[in-house]
Design an enzyme around this catalytic site. Structure first.
Site, short mmCIF file in Angstrom:
data_model
loop_
_atom_site.label_atom_id
_atom_site.label_comp_id
_atom_site.label_asym_id
_atom_site.label_seq_id
_atom_site.Cartn_x
_atom_site.Cartn_y
_atom_site.Cartn_z
N CYS A 63 1.02 -1.07 0.11
CA CYS A 63 -0.05 -0.08 -0.09
C CYS A 63 0.89 1.27 0.06
CB CYS A 63 -1.05 -0.13 1.23
SG CYS A 63 -1.81 1.44 1.71
N CYS A 66 0.12 3.84 2.73
CA CYS A 66 0.65 3.28 3.99
C CYS A 66 2.17 3.61 4.04
CB CYS A 66 0.54 1.89 4.02
SG CYS A 66 -1.14 1.11 3.94
#
Length: 142
Positions: A63, A66
């Protein structure tokens, strides 16, 4: 060759090659309480049973938001001088925890206190918003 080496190493390298000692630099480290959750039992022990508030960062290694959030939240938690902890939960390794906390997308930050969810933030946010959110969580815990 030696002259090229000195140019590459710069001033610090020159001092070391000439035998001069460098003065040690002392800085105080930020007290960070950041850990990666290893199992459901580890989560129960370090997050649910914690006397302090804990931010749980549900993330995934693939991600990109993230990856951008990680240094932001780690620095902000470090600024709090140990008054809040950060638990990192990889949703691919601990999908049961992600399901238990209704994590449908990442990144998700959840503040836990006394084993209960207190606050939640979904998605990548700017540093000022995260800082205010963390400060509110710390203030609420006192």
């Amino acid at each position: 060759m030696q002259r090229q080496m000195i140019n590459i190493l710069g001033q610090t390298g020159r001092r070391m090659m000439l035998g001069q000692q460098l003065r040690p630099l002392s800085v105080s480290a930020q007290r960070r309480e950041i850990f990666k959750v290893q199992s459901a039992e580890d989560f129960d022990k370090k997050v649910k049973n914690s006397q302090q508030p804990v931010i749980v960062d549900f993330f995934a290694t693939w991600c990109n938001p993230c990856k951008l959030l990680t240094p932001r939240i780690e620095n902000i938690v470090g600024e709090q001088a140990g008054s809040i902890k950060l638990a990192k939960v990889d949703i691919d390794e601990h999908s049961e925890l992600a399901l238990d906390y209704d994590v449908a997308a990442v990144p998700v930050l959840v503040v836990m206190q006394n084993g209960k969810e207190v606050q939640r933030m979904v998605g990548l946010q700017d540093e000022d918003k995260i800082r205010a959110w963390v400060a509110a969580a710390v203030k609420q815990s006192k």
